[in-house]
Each structure stands twice: as structure tokens, then as C-alpha cells.
Design a protein around this motif. Structure first.
Motif, PDB file in Angstrom:
ATOM      1  N   LYS A  79       0.823  -1.208   0.000  1.00 31.90           N
ATOM      2  CA  LYS A  79       0.000   0.000   0.000  1.00 31.90           C
ATOM      3  C   LYS A  79       0.856   1.255   0.000  1.00 31.90           C
ATOM      4  O   LYS A  79       0.575   2.203  -0.758  1.00 31.90           O
ATOM      5  CB  LYS A  79      -0.928  -0.016   1.212  1.00 31.90           C
ATOM      6  N   ALA A  80       1.921   1.255   0.799  1.00 30.09           N
ATOM      7  CA  ALA A  80       2.795   2.428   0.842  1.00 30.09           C
ATOM      8  C   ALA A  80       3.510   2.633  -0.490  1.00 30.09           C
ATOM      9  O   ALA A  80       3.627   3.761  -0.991  1.00 30.09           O
ATOM     10  CB  ALA A  80       3.802   2.285   1.977  1.00 30.09           C
ATOM     11  N   TYR A  81       3.974   1.536  -1.097  1.00 33.80           N
ATOM     12  CA  TYR A  81       4.707   1.648  -2.364  1.00 33.80           C
ATOM     13  C   TYR A  81       3.790   2.135  -3.481  1.00 33.80           C
ATOM     14  O   TYR A  81       4.140   3.057  -4.241  1.00 33.80           O
ATOM     15  CB  TYR A  81       5.308   0.300  -2.727  1.00 33.80           C
ATOM     16  N   LEU A  82       2.587   1.528  -3.617  1.00 34.06           N
ATOM     17  CA  LEU A  82       1.690   1.911  -4.701  1.00 34.06           C
ATOM     18  C   LEU A  82       1.136   3.320  -4.510  1.00 34.06           C
ATOM     19  O   LEU A  82       0.990   4.075  -5.481  1.00 34.06           O
ATOM     20  CB  LEU A  82       0.544   0.901  -4.801  1.00 34.06           C
ATOM     21  N   ALA A  83       0.837   3.686  -3.257  1.00 30.63           N
ATOM     22  CA  ALA A  83       0.338   5.041  -3.014  1.00 30.63           C
ATOM     23  C   ALA A  83       1.389   6.084  -3.376  1.00 30.63           C
ATOM     24  O   ALA A  83       1.073   7.122  -3.982  1.00 30.63           O
ATOM     25  CB  ALA A  83      -0.079   5.187  -1.549  1.00 30.63           C
ATOM     26  N   ASP A  84       2.650   5.822  -3.037  1.00 33.55           N
ATOM     27  CA  ASP A  84       3.720   6.753  -3.391  1.00 33.55           C
ATOM     28  C   ASP A  84       3.938   6.808  -4.899  1.00 33.55           C
ATOM     29  O   ASP A  84       4.147   7.882  -5.476  1.00 33.55           O
ATOM     30  CB  ASP A  84       5.009   6.330  -2.680  1.00 33.55           C
ATOM     31  N   ALA A  85       3.855   5.645  -5.573  1.00 34.51           N
ATOM     32  CA  ALA A  85       4.043   5.620  -7.029  1.00 34.51           C
ATOM     33  C   ALA A  85       2.897   6.324  -7.742  1.00 34.51           C
ATOM     34  O   ALA A  85       3.110   7.054  -8.722  1.00 34.51           O
ATOM     35  CB  ALA A  85       4.160   4.175  -7.507  1.00 34.51           C
ATOM     36  N   PHE A  86       1.660   6.136  -7.259  1.00 35.91           N
ATOM     37  CA  PHE A  86       0.528   6.818  -7.881  1.00 35.91           C
ATOM     38  C   PHE A  86       0.586   8.320  -7.656  1.00 35.91           C
ATOM     39  O   PHE A  86       0.181   9.102  -8.517  1.00 35.91           O
ATOM     40  CB  PHE A  86      -0.793   6.261  -7.326  1.00 35.91           C
ATOM     41  N   GLU A  87       1.092   8.722  -6.502  1.00 39.33           N
ATOM     42  CA  GLU A  87       1.204  10.157  -6.205  1.00 39.33           C
ATOM     43  C   GLU A  87       2.255  10.825  -7.084  1.00 39.33           C
ATOM     44  O   GLU A  87       2.051  11.934  -7.594  1.00 39.33           O
ATOM     45  CB  GLU A  87       1.544  10.346  -4.724  1.00 39.33           C
ATOM     46  N   LYS A  88       3.385  10.164  -7.285  1.00 35.18           N
ATOM     47  CA  LYS A  88       4.466  10.732  -8.082  1.00 35.18           C
ATOM     48  C   LYS A  88       4.261  10.557  -9.587  1.00 35.18           C
ATOM     49  O   LYS A  88       4.994  11.162 -10.376  1.00 35.18           O
ATOM     50  CB  LYS A  88       5.801  10.091  -7.691  1.00 35.18           C
ATOM     51  N   GLY A  89       3.317   9.722 -10.002  1.00 39.88           N
ATOM     52  CA  GLY A  89       3.108   9.486 -11.421  1.00 39.88           C
ATOM     53  C   GLY A  89       4.173   8.604 -12.041  1.00 39.88           C
ATOM     54  O   GLY A  89       4.567   8.821 -13.197  1.00 39.88           O
ATOM     55  N   THR A  90       4.640   7.604 -11.285  1.00 41.10           N
ATOM     56  CA  THR A  90       5.716   6.746 -11.776  1.00 41.10           C
ATOM     57  C   THR A  90       5.282   5.921 -12.977  1.00 41.10           C
ATOM     58  O   THR A  90       6.073   5.693 -13.896  1.00 41.10           O
ATOM     59  CB  THR A  90       6.191   5.824 -10.639  1.00 41.10           C
ATOM     60  N   TYR A  91       4.029   5.474 -12.983  1.00 41.07           N
ATOM     61  CA  TYR A  91       3.568   4.569 -14.034  1.00 41.07           C
ATOM     62  C   TYR A  91       2.903   5.286 -15.211  1.00 41.07           C
ATOM     63  O   TYR A  91       2.371   4.624 -16.104  1.00 41.07           O
ATOM     64  CB  TYR A  91       2.580   3.558 -13.450  1.00 41.07           C
ATOM     65  N   LEU A  92       2.919   6.606 -15.239  1.00 43.79           N
ATOM     66  CA  LEU A  92       2.317   7.327 -16.349  1.00 43.79           C
ATOM     67  C   LEU A  92       3.131   7.123 -17.624  1.00 43.79           C
ATOM     68  O   LEU A  92       4.352   6.974 -17.582  1.00 43.79           O
ATOM     69  CB  LEU A  92       2.221   8.811 -16.025  1.00 43.79           C
ATOM     70  N   LYS A  93       2.442   7.135 -18.750  1.00 45.03           N
ATOM     71  CA  LYS A  93       3.135   6.952 -20.026  1.00 45.03           C
ATOM     72  C   LYS A  93       4.067   8.127 -20.308  1.00 45.03           C
ATOM     73  O   LYS A  93       5.198   7.939 -20.766  1.00 45.03           O
ATOM     74  CB  LYS A  93       2.103   6.797 -21.141  1.00 45.03           C
ATOM     75  N   ASN A  94       3.601   9.336 -20.020  1.00 45.59           N
ATOM     76  CA  ASN A  94       4.428  10.538 -20.132  1.00 45.59           C
ATOM     77  C   ASN A  94       4.350  11.271 -18.797  1.00 45.59           C
ATOM     78  O   ASN A  94       3.490  12.135 -18.601  1.00 45.59           O
ATOM     79  CB  ASN A  94       3.937  11.447 -21.271  1.00 45.59           C
ATOM     80  N   PRO A  95       5.213  10.915 -17.831  1.00 43.67           N
ATOM     81  CA  PRO A  95       5.058  11.439 -16.466  1.00 43.67           C
ATOM     82  C   PRO A  95       5.102  12.958 -16.390  1.00 43.67           C
ATOM     83  O   PRO A  95       4.307  13.575 -15.695  1.00 43.67           O
ATOM     84  CB  PRO A  95       6.237  10.808 -15.710  1.00 43.67           C
ATOM     85  N   GLY A  96       6.011  13.592 -17.120  1.00 37.86           N
ATOM     86  CA  GLY A  96       6.158  15.037 -16.996  1.00 37.86           C
ATOM     87  C   GLY A  96       4.988  15.804 -17.578  1.00 37.86           C
ATOM     88  O   GLY A  96       4.439  16.716 -16.959  1.00 37.86           O
ATOM     89  N   THR A  97       4.551  15.414 -18.767  1.00 39.23           N
ATOM     90  CA  THR A  97       3.494  16.172 -19.450  1.00 39.23           C
ATOM     91  C   THR A  97       2.124  15.906 -18.852  1.00 39.23           C
ATOM     92  O   THR A  97       1.329  16.819 -18.666  1.00 39.23           O
ATOM     93  CB  THR A  97       3.484  15.810 -20.942  1.00 39.23           C
ATOM     94  N   GLN A  98       1.838  14.632 -18.504  1.00 37.80           N
ATOM     95  CA  GLN A  98       0.510  14.306 -18.002  1.00 37.80           C
ATOM     96  C   GLN A  98       0.320  14.762 -16.569  1.00 37.80           C
ATOM     97  O   GLN A  98      -0.786  15.096 -16.167  1.00 37.80           O
ATOM     98  CB  GLN A  98       0.264  12.797 -18.097  1.00 37.80           C
ATOM     99  N   LYS A  99       1.359  14.774 -15.787  1.00 37.68           N
ATOM    100  CA  LYS A  99       1.195  15.128 -14.378  1.00 37.68           C
ATOM    101  C   LYS A  99       1.108  16.633 -14.180  1.00 37.68           C
ATOM    102  O   LYS A  99       0.352  17.122 -13.351  1.00 37.68           O
ATOM    103  CB  LYS A  99       2.364  14.561 -13.562  1.00 37.68           C
ATOM    104  N   ASP A 100       1.890  17.381 -14.951  1.00 43.25           N
ATOM    105  CA  ASP A 100       1.938  18.822 -14.755  1.00 43.25           C
ATOM    106  C   ASP A 100       0.899  19.574 -15.571  1.00 43.25           C
ATOM    107  O   ASP A 100       0.591  20.721 -15.273  1.00 43.25           O
ATOM    108  CB  ASP A 100       3.333  19.352 -15.117  1.00 43.25           C
TER     109      ASP A 100
END
Length: 307
Positions: A79-100
Motif C-alpha cells: 500500500k505504501a509503495y503503490l500510493a507513493d508511485a501513484f502520487e508521483k506518477g511513476t507509471y504514467l506513459k508521459n510522467p512530466g506532461t501528463q502530471k503537470d
């Protein structure tokens, strides 16, 4: 009134209305399948990052649903690992563009989105055109025909669905009109198409494409993504993170010993008492003191045996 009704249908209605509508529906479904295959072509191989994006969301959902099958410490770590990854956008296809990015991406500038929109339009076209042609054909040639009687009773609420195009207030609900027979074949020939064309066929009605048509599916959910419309995985990940954090955990193997004893009609207290009593009896068992005479006799016996 309905029980005393008795109508005799002309056998020509069966031969020239009932069976032809069903045969035409099957043939149109087979033709629609082949036209869809020609228009869409071979399915495009998805990108690795796009697969990882969707599978990460599925992993979070399965972790929540199957949480009780793993120990508490294992669920806490996941739970801690997935929550942190979802918060940071680790699994996004384009982390920088989609998150910001705060604005919705323009689908006209993305080739994948454009291709998805075109695929959706092709599916809508192959669904709408045959339906319009067949409904016009039935309304022109077979309007007002009663074609079949269902062998089981129904409530009056089915009257508007089964007797479309026949304005009779006192007719029994089990009688089916020609237009209603068309709709029954439209939604009920899926098993026939699966038998003829296989499971993954495009002959049946595409409910997703029909849901995107205005006025076709009034009960469709407004929040569902339309064909070709991109999904915002950043919002989905943040929502999944909130669901992960509020998920309560209760291990299925907690207290399994007591439950196993209760299953075989064994009480926990009596079993514990019996084990403790046996241990105490073993500990309190007196040890026999070996005297000096017995030691001398044992030594003499061993000496005589050696001689």
C-alpha cells in the motif's frame, strides 16, 4: 380478457415475415463483421508504456480486492509503495506532461488519439447504416404484422416493447410484432454469431458504439469515456491512491488455529489444558536413583560376559 384471446396466424406470415427477418439479420451481421474487419484492419500493437500504465492501475485494484489474502505487513508495504508511485506518477506513459498539465490534451495533435477517434467513427458507421436500412425495410413492408406468440406469460409492462408498431390496447402481451421481432433478433443473435464467426466477432451490436450515439442509449452513464476519447490516468491513479489508503485490512489467516479447532468441535481451553498437563506430568516424573549395589552388579555382569 387475455386468457380468452385466441388468434390464428396465417402460415404465410411465418414463411414470408418471421423467417426472412431472422435470416436477413444473420446475413447482415456476417456482412457487418467482414466490413468491420476490412475497415479496421489488423489491430495495432500497443506501446509498452501504455500497457504498464493500465496494468499498474489494475494492480492497485487487485491489491485492494485481494488484500485479506496476504499478511498485514505485506499489505502495508504494498500500500505504501503503490500510493507513493501513484502520487508521483511513476507509471504514467508521459510522467512530466501528463502530471503537470492542467488542461485536457488536444486529440487533434496526438496520432494515437486521432486513430482511436477514427476507429470509433468506423464502428458507429457500421452499426448505424445496417440498422437504419433494416428498420426502414421492415416498416415499409411488414408494418403492423403480428408474427409470433411467446410460449410463456409476461406482465403488461412488456407490451410497449413487444408490440411496437401495433396500436392495440387489448391484445395479449405475449404476441410479438414484426418490429419487436427485429429488436429481439438484434440483441439475441450473439450466440449464433459466436457459433458462426467465433467469439471475437464484430457481427453483434457494439454497445459501446451505440452508447456514444446521441439518443440511442438513454441509460448510458455520462461519465464513461467515449470511443476515441483519452483517459486521464493521472486522475485515475490519484483516485486509486485514495482508495488504497482507506482500505481496511483483515487477514484471513488471523486466528486460524481457533477456527480449525472449532471446526472439529475442539475447545481451545481444554486443548491448552491437556497440553499443559502433559508437559507438567513429564516434568514432574520422578527420576529413579541408581544405588551403589546395582552399579556393582551391573559391572560384574559385564565382566562375566567379556570372559
Amino acid at each position: 380478457m387475455y386468457e380468452s384471446q385466441r388468434m390464428i396466424l396465417d402460415p404465410a406470415i411465418r414463411d414470408w415475415v418471421l423467417i426472412p427477418i431472422m435470416i436477413v439479420m444473420v446475413l447482415v451481421g456476417v456482412l457487418r463483421h467482414h466490413i468491420t474487419m476490412l475497415l479496421t484492419g489488423e489491430p495495432k500493437i500497443p506501446q509498452l508504456k501504455a500497457i504498464r500504465e493500465s496494468k499498474a492501475l489494475l494492480r492497485g485494484m487487485r491489491t485492494r480486492t485481494m488484500a485479506n489474502h496476504i499478511p498485514p505487513y505485506a499489505f502495508t508495504v504494498r500500500k505504501a509503495y503503490l500510493a507513493d508511485a501513484f502520487e508521483k506518477g511513476t507509471y504514467l506513459k508521459n510522467p512530466g506532461t501528463q502530471k503537470d498539465s492542467k488542461n485536457v490534451a488536444n486529440p487533434m495533435t496526438d496520432p494515437d488519439m486521432m486513430e482511436g477517434m477514427m476507429e470509433g467513427m468506423k464502428k458507429q458507421l457500421t452499426n448505424m447504416v445496417p440498422q437504419m436500412i433494416i428498420m426502414g425495410w421492415i416498416n415499409f413492408f411488414f408494418q403492423g404484422f403480428v408474427v409470433i406468440k411467446l410460449p410463456f406469460p409476461l406482465t403488461p409492462r412488456f407490451k410497449s416493447m413487444l408490440q411496437s408498431g401495433v396500436d392495440t390496447r387489448d391484445m395479449d402481451v405475449t404476441w410479438v410484432s414484426s418490429l419487436s421481432w427485429y429488436f429481439l433478433n438484434l440483441f439475441g443473435l450473439g450466440s449464433v454469431f459466436a457459433l458462426i464467426l467465433g467469439d471475437n466477432n464484430a457481427a453483434g451490436v457494439d454497445m459501446t458504439a451505440m452508447g456514444s450515439m446521441p439518443g440511442m442509449m438513454p441509460g448510458a452513464m455520462p461519465g464513461n469515456a467515449q470511443p476515441g476519447q483519452p483517459q486521464d490516468f493521472n486522475k485515475l491513479f490519484l483516485a486509486e491512491k485514495e482508495n488504497m489508503l482507506i482500505t481496511a485490512h483483515e487477514w484471513d489467516l488471523e486466528g486460524i488455529e481457533e477456527r480449525l479447532l472449532k471446526k472439529y468441535n475442539k475447545t481451545v481451553k481444554s486443548t491448552v489444558k491437556n497440553t499443559i498437563g502433559k508437559e507438567k506430568a513429564i516434568q514432574q516424573e520422578p527420576k529413579k536413583d541408581v544405588s551403589v549395589k546395582s552399579r556393582i552388579k551391573a559391572a560384574q555382569k559385564t565382566g562375566n560376559r567379556r570372559r
